[in-house]
Write a protein that holds these residues in place. Structure first.
Motif, PDB file in Angstrom:
ATOM      1  N   UNK A   1      46.188 -18.294 113.857  1.00 37.61           N
ATOM      2  CA  UNK A   1      46.352 -16.322 114.063  1.00 37.61           C
ATOM      3  C   UNK A   1      46.548 -16.466 115.235  1.00 37.61           C
ATOM      4  N   UNK A   2      47.100 -16.627 116.360  1.00 36.19           N
ATOM      5  CA  UNK A   2      47.585 -17.335 117.154  1.00 36.19           C
ATOM      6  C   UNK A   2      49.237 -16.650 117.089  1.00 36.19           C
ATOM      7  N   UNK A   3      49.709 -17.538 116.154  1.00 43.56           N
ATOM      8  CA  UNK A   3      51.061 -17.390 116.028  1.00 43.56           C
ATOM      9  C   UNK A   3      51.385 -16.186 115.481  1.00 43.56           C
ATOM     10  N   UNK A   4      49.888 -15.602 113.721  1.00 46.78           N
ATOM     11  CA  UNK A   4      50.508 -14.623 114.082  1.00 46.78           C
ATOM     12  C   UNK A   4      49.905 -13.245 115.191  1.00 46.78           C
ATOM     13  N   UNK A   5      49.100 -13.113 115.934  1.00 44.30           N
ATOM     14  CA  UNK A   5      49.196 -12.071 116.425  1.00 44.30           C
ATOM     15  C   UNK A   5      50.449 -12.013 117.092  1.00 44.30           C
ATOM     16  N   UNK A   6      51.547 -13.009 117.959  1.00 42.75           N
ATOM     17  CA  UNK A   6      52.701 -12.973 118.695  1.00 42.75           C
ATOM     18  C   UNK A   6      53.174 -12.613 116.974  1.00 42.75           C
ATOM     19  N   UNK A   7      52.694 -12.993 116.068  1.00 44.18           N
ATOM     20  CA  UNK A   7      54.617 -12.641 115.049  1.00 44.18           C
ATOM     21  C   UNK A   7      54.660 -11.172 115.580  1.00 44.18           C
ATOM     22  N   UNK A   8      53.191 -10.492 114.797  1.00 43.62           N
ATOM     23  CA  UNK A   8      53.051  -8.902 114.855  1.00 43.62           C
ATOM     24  C   UNK A   8      53.387  -8.717 115.503  1.00 43.62           C
ATOM     25  N   UNK A   9      53.722  -8.913 117.208  1.00 40.79           N
ATOM     26  CA  UNK A   9      54.065  -8.428 118.682  1.00 40.79           C
ATOM     27  C   UNK A   9      55.412  -8.164 118.395  1.00 40.79           C
ATOM     28  N   UNK A  10      55.710  -9.455 118.267  1.00 39.32           N
ATOM     29  CA  UNK A  10      57.691  -9.966 117.799  1.00 39.32           C
ATOM     30  C   UNK A  10      58.783  -8.370 116.656  1.00 39.32           C
ATOM     31  N   UNK A  11      57.630  -8.670 115.811  1.00 42.87           N
ATOM     32  CA  UNK A  11      58.242  -7.886 114.385  1.00 42.87           C
ATOM     33  C   UNK A  11      58.297  -6.297 114.447  1.00 42.87           C
ATOM     34  N   UNK A  12      56.904  -5.419 115.719  1.00 40.64           N
ATOM     35  CA  UNK A  12      56.666  -4.610 115.507  1.00 40.64           C
ATOM     36  C   UNK A  12      57.795  -4.246 117.308  1.00 40.64           C
ATOM     37  N   UNK A  13      57.787  -5.045 118.365  1.00 39.19           N
ATOM     38  CA  UNK A  13      58.549  -4.801 119.429  1.00 39.19           C
ATOM     39  C   UNK A  13      59.970  -4.724 118.917  1.00 39.19           C
ATOM     40  N   UNK A  14      60.284  -5.247 118.548  1.00 38.42           N
ATOM     41  CA  UNK A  14      61.956  -5.997 118.275  1.00 38.42           C
ATOM     42  C   UNK A  14      62.587  -3.934 117.455  1.00 38.42           C
ATOM     43  N   UNK A  15      61.809  -3.211 117.004  1.00 34.56           N
ATOM     44  CA  UNK A  15      61.921  -2.556 116.425  1.00 34.56           C
ATOM     45  C   UNK A  15      61.744  -0.837 117.178  1.00 34.56           C
ATOM     46  N   UNK A  16      60.931  -1.230 118.328  1.00 30.56           N
ATOM     47  CA  UNK A  16      60.263   0.068 119.412  1.00 30.56           C
ATOM     48  C   UNK A  16      61.561   1.165 119.710  1.00 30.56           C
TER      49      UNK A  16
END
Length: 444
Positions: free
Chosen positions: A260-275
């Motif tokens: 779940x730590x990696x899942x949270x980090x993943x969603x942060x990265x995938x969304x920030x990449x499109x900011x």
């Protein structure tokens, strides 16, 4: 706490630099450095002073920034600003311990730690010491998120100590008054003292509830950056980056290296990449189909996918997993028309089964509309549980307006957009809704 002025605080690096930033840029530079380093420095000093003296560590670091803001505009930015902040904090901390006999034995630790750190840029810090700094930050993170501390105070304390936020800034993020936030911080620090919360990373049975609290705080921090709840700007990328930095620390530690730590980090990265594509040059909101995907950060998307893959180990499926899966669908779609909406809807179906949040249900209704058409999307909105909780939420009316618009019912769409306009707070949100209202062609 009053901290005395130290005569050698400016060291030898005060000569103006001919190629340094202009004075108007110095506060921004200083605050950027402060954001990056304050959590590390507070953590290190807390480790030396003891967690019962957390306030003292915060005061020392805050004063170091204040002195940078006072002196740099006149003398120029030091050649190594990070080292300058560390050295100034060291002198301030030594001033404190010299006046406090109980902490007199801390002097050698303070000198050794700050000299190691300020010997170069943080990136050049000796690896063993860098690992120790990371551990100190994680220990402070778990202190802030102790279950005996109320959740609202946990968030305020984490933002203050780990991210260097001021009271006013935290108050703005949580739609609270400065006095309310100051009270939460005081209560949290008092609880830390009263409960004698150890400055350590928990293990065994204690780890899970504490880790869940830490992840939730990081998630809230990220969401506030992704869509600010107040202020002039819709996006606060600095908050997103802070959340990613802290979550990366967590994911890299053996105790918290969990799916779940990696899942949270993943969603942060995938969304920030499109900011960068979410707003146009004037700060106006762009819909997904209007965004320039060439500006998406492909390196960050790749990192997000790596962490999504790591999150798949084991059988755990958290809300973070589903959100990361949705973000991955968007981030990997070649263009808007090739978005895998059925897969996104499947993720939302499972998310709704886990969460009774009406916001999640509203987002699911949007996915339903993409898969089965706007009429089904409207039906999904009508069937939402706890819909009344969104009465003051402008996006409910914005979604309804968009669905009616797609059905060609412009009067109904305009009515919803007018109601959304009355509820939106941020200038960019108001401009976006106004634009949609104009597209209805029925007058304001």
């Amino acid at each position: 706490m009053q901290l005395t002025r130290h005569t050698d605080e400016t060291d030898q690096d005060q000569a103006p630099l001919p190629d340094g930033p202009p004075p108007r840029e110095i506060p921004r530079l200083a605050e950027h450095l402060f954001r990056r380093e304050s959590g590390r420095l507070v953590s290190m000093l807390t480790g030396i002073f003891g967690v019962e003296h957390l306030q003292l560590a915060e005061d020392v670091v805050q004063e170091a920034l204040a002195r940078a803001l006072r002196t740099w505009p006149y003398y120029g930015v030091p050649s190594n600003p990070t080292a300058w902040l560390m050295q100034t904090a060291k002198h301030l901390a030594l001033d404190v311990v010299r006046r406090n006999k109980m902490a007199a034995d801390k002097q050698p630790q303070i000198i050794a730690a700050t000299d190691l750190w300020s010997g170069g840029n943080s990136e050049e810090t000796p690896p063993m010491f860098e690992d120790e700094i990371k551990d100190q930050v994680l220990r402070l993170m778990f202190v802030c998120c102790h279950p005996e501390i109320p959740p609202d105070a946990q968030a305020a304390l984490a933002l203050k100590t780990l991210c260097g936020f001021g009271v006013t800034e935290i108050a703005r993020a949580f739609l609270a008054t400065d006095a309310a936030i100051a009270k939460r911080l005081t209560r949290a620090r008092q609880l830390i003292q009263d409960l004698k919360i150890p400055f350590e990373i928990p293990s065994g049975q204690e780890l899970k509830p504490r880790l869940d609290g830490v992840l939730q705080i990081l998630y809230l921090l990220f969401n506030e950056g992704y869509k600010a709840s107040s202020g002039e700007h819709l996006v606060r990328e600095d908050l997103c980056n802070e959340a990613i930095r802290l979550t990366s620390l967590l994911a890299g530690h053996p105790s918290a290296n969990l799916p779940r730590t990696h899942a949270l980090l993943s969603l942060m990265l995938l969304n920030t990449a499109r900011l960068s594509a979410r707003l146009d040059g004037a700060g106006n909101i762009l819909r997904l189909q209007e965004q320039n995907r060439a500006t998406w950060d492909q390196m960050m998307i790749a990192r997000g996918l790596v962490h999504l893959s790591r999150s798949a180990s084991g059988t755990e499926l958290s809300e973070y997993h589903l959100q990361a899966g949705i973000a991955a669908c968007h981030a990997t779609a070649r263009d808007f028309s090739s978005t895998d909406w059925p897969r996104i809807l499947d993720h939302y179906d499972r998310w709704v089964a886990m969460s009774d949040s009406p916001i999640v249900a509203l987002n699911r209704a949007v996915a339903v509309a993409h898969v089965d058409g706007p009429a089904e999307g409207l039906r999904a909105v009508q069937q939402m549980k706890h819909r009344d909780q969104l009465d003051s939420y402008f996006l409910l009316d914005a979604v309804l307006g968009d669905l009616e618009y797609q059905l060609g019912r412009m009067q109904a769409a305009a009515g919803h957009f007018r109601r959304a306009l009355g509820k939106a707070d941020l200038p960019s949100e108001r401009e976006f809704i106004s634009r949609r209202l104009r597209e209805c062609g029925v007058g304001a």
